[in-house]
Design an enzyme around this catalytic site. Structure first.
Site, PDB file in Angstrom:
ATOM      1  CE  LYS A   1      -3.913  -2.145   2.184  1.00 32.59           C
ATOM      2  NZ  LYS A   1      -5.314  -1.828   2.186  1.00 32.59           N
TER       3      LYS A   1
ATOM      4  CE  LYS B   1      -6.967  -9.277  -5.944  1.00 29.95           C
ATOM      5  NZ  LYS B   1      -6.346  -8.718  -4.790  1.00 29.95           N
TER       6      LYS B   1
ATOM      7  CE  LYS C   1     -14.075  -0.417  -6.553  1.00 28.80           C
ATOM      8  NZ  LYS C   1     -14.792  -0.026  -5.324  1.00 28.80           N
TER       9      LYS C   1
HETATM   10  N1  TRP Z   1      -8.722  -5.294   4.898  1.00 27.06           N
HETATM   11  C1  TRP Z   1     -10.021  -5.636   4.377  1.00 27.06           C
HETATM   12  C2  TRP Z   1      -9.969  -5.497   2.846  1.00 27.06           C
HETATM   13  O1  TRP Z   1      -9.083  -4.917   2.309  1.00 27.06           O
HETATM   14  C3  TRP Z   1     -11.088  -4.749   4.909  1.00 27.06           C
HETATM   15  C4  TRP Z   1     -11.357  -4.949   6.366  1.00 27.06           C
HETATM   16  C5  TRP Z   1     -11.170  -4.043   7.360  1.00 27.06           C
HETATM   17  C6  TRP Z   1     -11.895  -6.114   6.972  1.00 27.06           C
HETATM   18  N2  TRP Z   1     -11.578  -4.546   8.546  1.00 27.06           N
HETATM   19  C7  TRP Z   1     -12.031  -5.812   8.355  1.00 27.06           C
HETATM   20  C8  TRP Z   1     -12.264  -7.368   6.494  1.00 27.06           C
HETATM   21  C9  TRP Z   1     -12.499  -6.756   9.257  1.00 27.06           C
HETATM   22  C10 TRP Z   1     -12.738  -8.309   7.409  1.00 27.06           C
HETATM   23  C11 TRP Z   1     -12.862  -8.006   8.773  1.00 27.06           C
HETATM   24  O2  TRP Z   1     -10.872  -5.981   2.196  1.00 27.06           O
END
Ligand code: TRP
Length: 332
Positions: free
Chosen positions: A120, A201, A204
């Site tokens: 990221k 993959k 977006k």
């Molecule tokens: N990191 C997850 C994603 O990029 C998003 C996410 C944040 C998440 N908090 C969460 C997923 C808690 C599951 C549970 O999609």
């Protein structure tokens, strides 16, 4: 006396990136799985709008709208607010409190090591520097999860590193302060990663996605322009369905996919026919979702009410967990 058997809890979430509109990768990688688990489990489905701040701090005005779009796609895909709590992370402030407290028990090395942090950070555009918040992304996610003391977290395989650090943080908290958090299970979706229109993959950020919100025409145009097997120049050249984006769509959405794959491999059909059939199959599969989506778009008040109710339900569990956490930590 009959005792009510309470269902096991699950927590999951998605981030409102870009416009918030979800694509087939989100649908097949996670959402459909959640829909199928609703009867067996008590599910908390979160739209993690605070997480979006880690990568779009220069565009905060778009986050609210994008979050509502995510919620609309959740509902259109079949999440039922009568069973499942659908809510925005930012409406349940306990996520922030638990994030702060968990950040104190998380060694710096653990967050620096999470592969998604480097990824990221390298993908940030413009003026943006990696923030303290971005480094803490997995701690916030651990808070999202542990706040509900769930049995498990249904997600796609890409989230496995985040679930691992969540378990480590929970164990460390329990070691320091006593057993508050359960050991959470991965509830992975069966579907392999969805291939995008360019055979990478579906994502977006690659611009290779088909959205639930796309029209039938947009869907067909995208599929007609999709990447197919480059060694299949003529209709009767043998194809290699395994690496072909259109064959991948047939595989998931076309009930006759086996015939299409066999004919493709044998050089008995061309890519154009494959594309037409894939477009029809995708549009047929998405028809009920798109219909529901249109209805919800007309009734945003209803969507907002659903989110309010979902947040109320989430807060009940969240405040209970925070009482346990504060007590364990000797905090007022
Ligand atoms: N990191 C997850 C994603 O990029 C998003 C996410 C944040 C998440 N908090 C969460 C997923 C808690 C599951 C549970 O999609």
């Amino acid at each position: 006396m009959i005792q009510a058997v309470s269902k096991k809890r699950l927590l999951s979430g998605m981030q409102p990136t870009g416009t918030g509109k979800l694509h087939l990768g989100n649908l097949e990688g996670a959402l459909r799985n959640w829909v199928g688990l609703q009867d067996e489990f008590e599910i908390y489905c979160c739209v993690v709008d605070w997480h979006a701040l880690t990568t779009r701090i220069e565009d905060t005005e778009g986050i609210q709208e994008a979050s509502i779009e995510v919620a609309i796609d959740y509902l259109a895909a079949g999440l039922d607010p009568a069973k499942t709590a659908i809510f925005l992370q930012s409406q349940v402030k306990e996520h922030a409190e638990l994030h702060l407290l968990l950040s104190m028990v998380t060694p710096l090395g653990w967050v620096e090591r999470v592969p998604t942090f480097k990824e990221k950070r390298d993908n940030l555009t413009g003026e943006a520097d990696a923030s303290y918040g971005l480094l803490g992304y997995p701690v916030l996610q651990a808070a999202d999860i542990l706040l509900y003391r769930p049995f498990g977290v249904p997600v796609g395989k890409d989230q496995v590193p985040h679930l691992e650090i969540t378990r480590e943080i929970a164990r460390r908290f329990n070691f320091l302060f006593g057993d508050v958090f359960p050991d959470i299970a991965n509830v992975l979706s069966e579907t392999p990663q969805m291939m995008g229109l360019d055979a990478r993959k579906m994502s977006k950020s690659y611009g290779n996605a088909i959205y639930l919100a796309d029209s039938e025409e947009e869907t067909a145009t995208k599929i007609m322009g999709a990447f197919t097997d480059p060694t299949k120049m003529r209709k009767d050249d043998p194809g290699h369905p395994d690496g072909c984006a259109v064959c991948a769509l047939n595989r998931v959405y076309n009930p006759n996919w086996k015939i299409t794959w066999e004919e493709d491999a044998a050089g008995l059909r061309g890519c154009v026919q494959n594309k037409r059939e894939a477009a029809e199959a995708v549009n047929a599969a998405l028809l009920p979702i798109r219909q529901k989506r249109k209805d919800l778009e007309q009734d945003r008040g209803e969507v907002l009410r659903i989110l309010e109710t979902g947040a109320d339900r989430a807060r009940e569990v969240a405040s209970e967990t925070m009482s346990l956490v504060r007590k364990a930590m000797h905090l007022p």
